[in-house]
Design a protein around this motif. Structure first.
Motif, PDB file in Angstrom:
ATOM      1  N   UNK A 188       0.840  -1.207   0.000  1.00 51.29           N
ATOM      2  CA  UNK A 188       0.000   0.000   0.000  1.00 51.29           C
ATOM      3  C   UNK A 188       0.869   1.250   0.000  1.00 51.29           C
TER       4      UNK A 188
ATOM      5  N   UNK B 267       2.597  10.152   2.695  1.00 54.56           N
ATOM      6  CA  UNK B 267       3.250  10.404   3.983  1.00 54.56           C
ATOM      7  C   UNK B 267       2.477   9.758   5.126  1.00 54.56           C
ATOM      8  N   UNK B 268       1.136   9.856   5.071  1.00 53.33           N
ATOM      9  CA  UNK B 268       0.322   9.244   6.134  1.00 53.33           C
ATOM     10  C   UNK B 268       0.454   7.719   6.071  1.00 53.33           C
TER      11      UNK B 268
ATOM     12  N   UNK C 130       0.604  13.890   0.572  1.00 55.77           N
ATOM     13  CA  UNK C 130       0.059  13.763   1.921  1.00 55.77           C
ATOM     14  C   UNK C 130      -0.316  12.324   2.227  1.00 55.77           C
ATOM     15  N   UNK C 131      -1.034  11.718   1.262  1.00 55.66           N
ATOM     16  CA  UNK C 131      -1.490  10.341   1.465  1.00 55.66           C
ATOM     17  C   UNK C 131      -0.303   9.409   1.618  1.00 55.66           C
TER      18      UNK C 131
ATOM     19  N   UNK D  87       3.665   6.794   7.693  1.00 53.35           N
ATOM     20  CA  UNK D  87       3.575   6.896   9.154  1.00 53.35           C
ATOM     21  C   UNK D  87       2.824   5.707   9.727  1.00 53.35           C
ATOM     22  N   UNK D  88       1.755   5.292   9.014  1.00 53.68           N
ATOM     23  CA  UNK D  88       0.976   4.144   9.478  1.00 53.68           C
ATOM     24  C   UNK D  88       1.850   2.897   9.505  1.00 53.68           C
TER      25      UNK D  88
ATOM     26  N   UNK E   8      -1.832  16.506  -2.506  1.00 55.61           N
ATOM     27  CA  UNK E   8      -2.694  15.596  -1.755  1.00 55.61           C
ATOM     28  C   UNK E   8      -2.145  14.170  -1.831  1.00 55.61           C
TER      29      UNK E   8
ATOM     30  N   UNK F   5       4.202   3.034  12.350  1.00 52.67           N
ATOM     31  CA  UNK F   5       3.511   2.758  13.608  1.00 52.67           C
ATOM     32  C   UNK F   5       3.314   1.262  13.804  1.00 52.67           C
TER      33      UNK F   5
ATOM     34  N   UNK G 192       1.089   4.049  -2.910  1.00 52.04           N
ATOM     35  CA  UNK G 192       0.817   5.467  -2.673  1.00 52.04           C
ATOM     36  C   UNK G 192       1.981   6.310  -3.168  1.00 52.04           C
TER      37      UNK G 192
END
Lengths: 137, 112
Positions: free
Chosen positions: B53, B87-88, B84-85, B91-92, B81, B95, B57
């Protein structure tokens, strides 16, 4: 798959507002244009929006926005007496475009504010996603 | 003493399946611990999906940014945008990795 919900809608809204801004720019740029390929003076263009159902894999279906059409303003343009003008008629009158700069400035401000509003949503959605990831910390 | 694998067979495959998925090379398991690529063990597949994923992205972000930079489109916001996706998503993934390492270390500290 979409990680940040709502960003698709924001992206479409930004595109739509951007089209509106472009058309405002076009109207202002052609405020003195007396000759067009179709003949006659430039006609002010108006952008209209419509909703579009966004297909989602999960969750509730959302409605996004898209440009439904760019239509010319049928208002007749102002007649100006200017016999030296190459586009003047036999009576020396020139038909100017029906662009009103005051209207265009209002459109410009509303379109840019709407763009900003959508931008702040995009920013907020990112912040929220990052805050959510901080749950595990 | 109970081997960790008998508690959750998926756990032994975990630390190895991730770097393998990142590099894309069919690396075999080392130190006697065998990873099971293609098998339907829950954690490994989930992690593979997550890495894919993130990769997806980032690829999408690269395509849109390239289009903007080459002047093929003026949709600057779509590029940002997409960034941004990506990058998120990264981060996920980080995590999830942190949580996995944490639980692994928790298990290693366990005295049986």
């Amino acid at each position: 798959m979409n990680l940040i919900s709502g960003t698709d809608i924001t992206a479409d809204a930004l595109s739509a507002q951007k089209t509106r801004l472009d058309i405002v720019a076009q109207n202002i740029a052609n405020a003195q244009t007396t000759r067009t390929p179709s003949g006659g003076p430039y006609q002010r263009q108006i952008v209209s929006f419509e909703t579009e159902l966004l297909k989602q894999t999960g969750g509730s279906s959302l409605e996004t926005v898209r440009v439904s059409g760019i239509t010319p303003d049928p208002t007749p343009g102002q007649q100006v007496y200017n016999p030296q003008h190459p586009d003047a008629g036999p009576d020396g009158m020139v038909t100017m475009p029906n662009v009103n700069l005051a209207y265009e400035m209002v459109d410009l401000i509303t379109a840019s504010r709407a763009y900003e509003a959508n931008l702040s949503f995009a920013k907020d959605a990112r912040t929220l996603a990052q805050k959510t990831l901080e749950i595990g910390k | 003493m109970l081997p960790i694998g008998s508690i959750n067979p998926g756990l032994t495959a975990l630390p190895l399946s991730r770097p393998e998925a990142l590099t894309g090379s069919p690396a075999a398991g080392t130190d006697g611990i065998t990873s099971a690529p293609g098998s339907s063990n829950g954690f490994g597949t989930m992690l593979d999906g997550l890495v894919n994923l993130v990769d997806e992205k980032q690829a999408a972000e690269q395509v849109t940014t390239q289009k903007v930079l080459l002047g093929n489109t003026d949709q600057l916001h779509q590029s940002v945008i997409a960034m941004q996706e990506a990058s998120v998503a990264l981060s996920l993934m980080v995590q999830v990795r942190n949580k996995l390492v944490e639980s692994y270390q928790e298990l290693m500290r366990m005295s049986v």
